[in-house]
Design a protein around this motif. Structure first.
Motif, PDB file in Angstrom:
ATOM      1  N   ILE A   1      12.091 -58.870   7.235  1.00  0.00           N
ATOM      2  CA  ILE A   1      12.651 -57.945   8.213  1.00  0.00           C
ATOM      3  C   ILE A   1      11.512 -57.264   8.977  1.00  0.00           C
ATOM      4  O   ILE A   1      11.598 -57.047  10.176  1.00  0.00           O
ATOM      5  N   GLU A   2      10.450 -56.930   8.244  1.00  0.00           N
ATOM      6  CA  GLU A   2       9.221 -56.409   8.861  1.00  0.00           C
ATOM      7  C   GLU A   2       8.028 -57.011   8.143  1.00  0.00           C
ATOM      8  O   GLU A   2       8.075 -57.291   6.941  1.00  0.00           O
ATOM      9  N   ASP A   3       6.915 -57.182   8.852  1.00  0.00           N
ATOM     10  CA  ASP A   3       5.724 -57.842   8.310  1.00  0.00           C
ATOM     11  C   ASP A   3       4.535 -57.368   9.140  1.00  0.00           C
ATOM     12  O   ASP A   3       4.307 -57.862  10.239  1.00  0.00           O
ATOM     13  N   CYS A   4       3.778 -56.390   8.603  1.00  0.00           N
ATOM     14  CA  CYS A   4       2.687 -55.810   9.396  1.00  0.00           C
ATOM     15  C   CYS A   4       1.844 -54.875   8.528  1.00  0.00           C
ATOM     16  O   CYS A   4       2.311 -54.404   7.489  1.00  0.00           O
ATOM     17  N   PRO A   5       0.602 -54.600   8.945  1.00  0.00           N
ATOM     18  CA  PRO A   5      -0.160 -53.531   8.280  1.00  0.00           C
ATOM     19  C   PRO A   5       0.549 -52.199   8.518  1.00  0.00           C
ATOM     20  O   PRO A   5       1.121 -51.964   9.586  1.00  0.00           O
ATOM     21  N   LYS A   6       0.522 -51.320   7.526  1.00  0.00           N
ATOM     22  CA  LYS A   6       1.230 -50.052   7.673  1.00  0.00           C
ATOM     23  C   LYS A   6       0.640 -49.013   6.726  1.00  0.00           C
ATOM     24  O   LYS A   6       0.283 -49.319   5.594  1.00  0.00           O
ATOM     25  N   ARG A   7       0.597 -47.795   7.201  1.00  0.00           N
ATOM     26  CA  ARG A   7       0.085 -46.692   6.393  1.00  0.00           C
ATOM     27  C   ARG A   7       1.107 -46.326   5.322  1.00  0.00           C
ATOM     28  O   ARG A   7       2.310 -46.285   5.575  1.00  0.00           O
ATOM     29  N   LEU A   8       0.634 -46.070   4.112  1.00  0.00           N
ATOM     30  CA  LEU A   8       1.507 -45.660   3.021  1.00  0.00           C
ATOM     31  C   LEU A   8       1.329 -44.168   2.764  1.00  0.00           C
ATOM     32  O   LEU A   8       0.218 -43.702   2.519  1.00  0.00           O
ATOM     33  N   ASN A   9       2.434 -43.435   2.839  1.00  0.00           N
ATOM     34  CA  ASN A   9       2.400 -42.004   2.577  1.00  0.00           C
ATOM     35  C   ASN A   9       3.272 -41.688   1.366  1.00  0.00           C
ATOM     36  O   ASN A   9       4.471 -41.443   1.491  1.00  0.00           O
ATOM     37  N   VAL A  10       2.686 -41.781   0.180  1.00  0.00           N
ATOM     38  CA  VAL A  10       3.376 -41.403  -1.045  1.00  0.00           C
ATOM     39  C   VAL A  10       2.414 -40.604  -1.914  1.00  0.00           C
ATOM     40  O   VAL A  10       1.195 -40.738  -1.804  1.00  0.00           O
ATOM     41  N   LYS A  11       2.988 -39.794  -2.773  1.00  0.00           N
ATOM     42  CA  LYS A  11       2.188 -39.042  -3.728  1.00  0.00           C
ATOM     43  C   LYS A  11       2.098 -39.855  -5.010  1.00  0.00           C
ATOM     44  O   LYS A  11       3.109 -40.292  -5.555  1.00  0.00           O
ATOM     45  N   VAL A  12       0.886 -40.089  -5.482  1.00  0.00           N
ATOM     46  CA  VAL A  12       0.670 -40.861  -6.700  1.00  0.00           C
ATOM     47  C   VAL A  12       0.240 -39.906  -7.810  1.00  0.00           C
ATOM     48  O   VAL A  12      -0.767 -39.214  -7.682  1.00  0.00           O
ATOM     49  N   ASP A  13       1.019 -39.877  -8.886  1.00  0.00           N
ATOM     50  CA  ASP A  13       0.717 -38.960  -9.988  1.00  0.00           C
ATOM     51  C   ASP A  13      -0.578 -39.337 -10.695  1.00  0.00           C
ATOM     52  O   ASP A  13      -1.359 -38.480 -11.096  1.00  0.00           O
ATOM     53  N   GLN A  14      -0.774 -40.637 -10.879  1.00  0.00           N
ATOM     54  CA  GLN A  14      -1.986 -41.118 -11.536  1.00  0.00           C
ATOM     55  C   GLN A  14      -2.572 -42.244 -10.686  1.00  0.00           C
ATOM     56  O   GLN A  14      -1.874 -43.191 -10.356  1.00  0.00           O
ATOM     57  N   GLY A  15      -3.851 -42.130 -10.355  1.00  0.00           N
ATOM     58  CA  GLY A  15      -4.475 -43.119  -9.494  1.00  0.00           C
ATOM     59  C   GLY A  15      -4.617 -42.592  -8.081  1.00  0.00           C
ATOM     60  O   GLY A  15      -4.267 -41.451  -7.771  1.00  0.00           O
ATOM     61  N   GLN A  16      -5.116 -43.458  -7.196  1.00  0.00           N
ATOM     62  CA  GLN A  16      -5.318 -43.050  -5.807  1.00  0.00           C
ATOM     63  C   GLN A  16      -4.875 -44.166  -4.875  1.00  0.00           C
ATOM     64  O   GLN A  16      -4.765 -45.322  -5.277  1.00  0.00           O
ATOM     65  N   LEU A  17      -4.636 -43.799  -3.631  1.00  0.00           N
ATOM     66  CA  LEU A  17      -4.208 -44.775  -2.643  1.00  0.00           C
ATOM     67  C   LEU A  17      -5.370 -45.666  -2.223  1.00  0.00           C
ATOM     68  O   LEU A  17      -6.534 -45.249  -2.237  1.00  0.00           O
ATOM     69  N   ALA A  18      -5.050 -46.890  -1.855  1.00  0.00           N
ATOM     70  CA  ALA A  18      -6.046 -47.794  -1.283  1.00  0.00           C
ATOM     71  C   ALA A  18      -6.343 -47.370   0.154  1.00  0.00           C
ATOM     72  O   ALA A  18      -5.621 -46.561   0.746  1.00  0.00           O
ATOM     73  N   ASP A  19      -7.396 -47.917   0.724  1.00  0.00           N
ATOM     74  CA  ASP A  19      -7.762 -47.570   2.100  1.00  0.00           C
ATOM     75  C   ASP A  19      -6.715 -48.062   3.101  1.00  0.00           C
ATOM     76  O   ASP A  19      -6.467 -47.416   4.124  1.00  0.00           O
ATOM     77  N   SER A  20      -6.100 -49.206   2.836  1.00  0.00           N
ATOM     78  CA  SER A  20      -5.105 -49.757   3.760  1.00  0.00           C
ATOM     79  C   SER A  20      -4.121 -50.633   2.990  1.00  0.00           C
ATOM     80  O   SER A  20      -4.431 -51.138   1.901  1.00  0.00           O
ATOM     81  N   TYR A  21      -2.938 -50.811   3.590  1.00  0.00           N
ATOM     82  CA  TYR A  21      -1.869 -51.589   2.942  1.00  0.00           C
ATOM     83  C   TYR A  21      -1.251 -52.556   3.934  1.00  0.00           C
ATOM     84  O   TYR A  21      -1.252 -52.322   5.150  1.00  0.00           O
ATOM     85  N   TYR A  22      -0.685 -53.628   3.362  1.00  0.00           N
ATOM     86  CA  TYR A  22       0.132 -54.539   4.156  1.00  0.00           C
ATOM     87  C   TYR A  22       1.578 -54.319   3.750  1.00  0.00           C
ATOM     88  O   TYR A  22       1.879 -54.167   2.563  1.00  0.00           O
ATOM     89  N   TYR A  23       2.452 -54.306   4.743  1.00  0.00           N
ATOM     90  CA  TYR A  23       3.857 -53.941   4.525  1.00  0.00           C
ATOM     91  C   TYR A  23       4.763 -55.147   4.750  1.00  0.00           C
ATOM     92  O   TYR A  23       4.659 -55.848   5.755  1.00  0.00           O
ATOM     93  N   LEU A  24       5.642 -55.385   3.792  1.00  0.00           N
ATOM     94  CA  LEU A  24       6.667 -56.416   3.903  1.00  0.00           C
ATOM     95  C   LEU A  24       8.019 -55.790   3.579  1.00  0.00           C
ATOM     96  O   LEU A  24       8.182 -55.191   2.510  1.00  0.00           O
TER      97      LEU A  24
END
Length: 252
Positions: free
Chosen positions: A119-142
């Motif tokens: 339905i969608e296929d593209c690089p996209k920013r992820l905005n979530v709060k992670v209790d343990q760990g950290q976000l990656a620099d960039s994400y691919y969205y499907l």
């Protein structure tokens, strides 16, 4: 003389006239449930329009629109000289168990058919709060749908860290994502967890799932963190409420 007080009709009391879901949709779901429960059986004639209006306490046009919805779904049809007849029962579906172990989760999706055209296929920013760990620099969205026995039963919004996605880009696009992820030889999952919520189906999900607006859906947010502490996989999954169940042992 003591006054007798009439009790409200049980069916009428479940209708929410101030709800955002139109009244005829609510009535249609009452009718749908009667078919699912076998109260109205295949081949049987529905009660008369006047009887349904009196029972529900709604306008004639409301009942007619509700019946029209179920006619469009192939559950009812008008027959000359008989009225409206139930043409099909609602097929019982084998519910999907929400798993709590990774191995069981992989088995859950084993027989699924992901729709290759996302339905969608593209690089996209992820905005979530992670209790343990950290976000990656960039994400691919499907964003894709899963089918089982010809039924589109869930919509998955999937974020994979860009570096992980590039390790098996073709497979992530054409196969089930979790088995692909766990097959990567240099990726080690350190922690995985998920959160389950029950929500009402909104207009977008109703359209994508072919599911009644306002009906319950299960929403699961799933997180996988690798050995470096980076969130490499995040899935926001919405399941049809009639395709999922929860079963868990209780501690004693």
């Amino acid at each position: 003389m003591a006054r007798t007080r009439s009790m409200p009709n049980r069916t009428t009391s479940v209708l929410k006239r101030s709800a955002p879901l139109p009244l005829y949709h609510q009535v249609a779901e009452i009718f749908r449930q009667r078919i699912a429960d076998g109260e109205w059986r295949q081949g049987e004639k529905l009660p008369s329009l006047d009887a349904l209006i009196a029972e529900l306490g709604v306008a004639r046009v409301t009942v007619r629109e509700a019946i029209k919805l179920l006619r469009n779904d192939g559950l009812l049809k008008p027959e000359r000289g008989r009225g409206t007849v139930v043409t099909a029962g609602i097929k019982a579906r084998k519910p999907l168990q929400v798993e709590t172990a990774i191995a069981d989760l992989l088995d859950l999706y084993r027989n699924d058919e992901p729709e290759v055209a996302a339905i969608e296929d593209c690089p996209k920013r992820l905005n979530v709060k992670v209790d343990q760990g950290q976000l990656a620099d960039s994400y691919y969205y499907l964003k894709r749908a899963h089918n089982r026995e010809g039924l589109r039963y869930c919509i998955i919004s999937l974020y994979i860290s860009q570096t992980t996605f590039e390790k098996a880009e073709r497979d992530f696009r054409t196969k089930l994502a979790l088995p692909v992820l766990f097959a990567l030889p240099d990726v080690r999952i350190e922690r995985a967890w998920q959160r389950v919520m029950i929500e009402k189906c909104d207009a977008e999900n109703a359209l994508e799932l072919g599911y009644p607006l306002g009906d319950p859906i299960a929403r699961i947010k799933r997180y996988l963190v690798d050995s470096t502490g980076e969130l490499i996989y995040f899935a926001d999954v919405r399941y049809r409420g009639d395709c999922i169940h929860f079963e868990m042992d209780l501690k004693v």
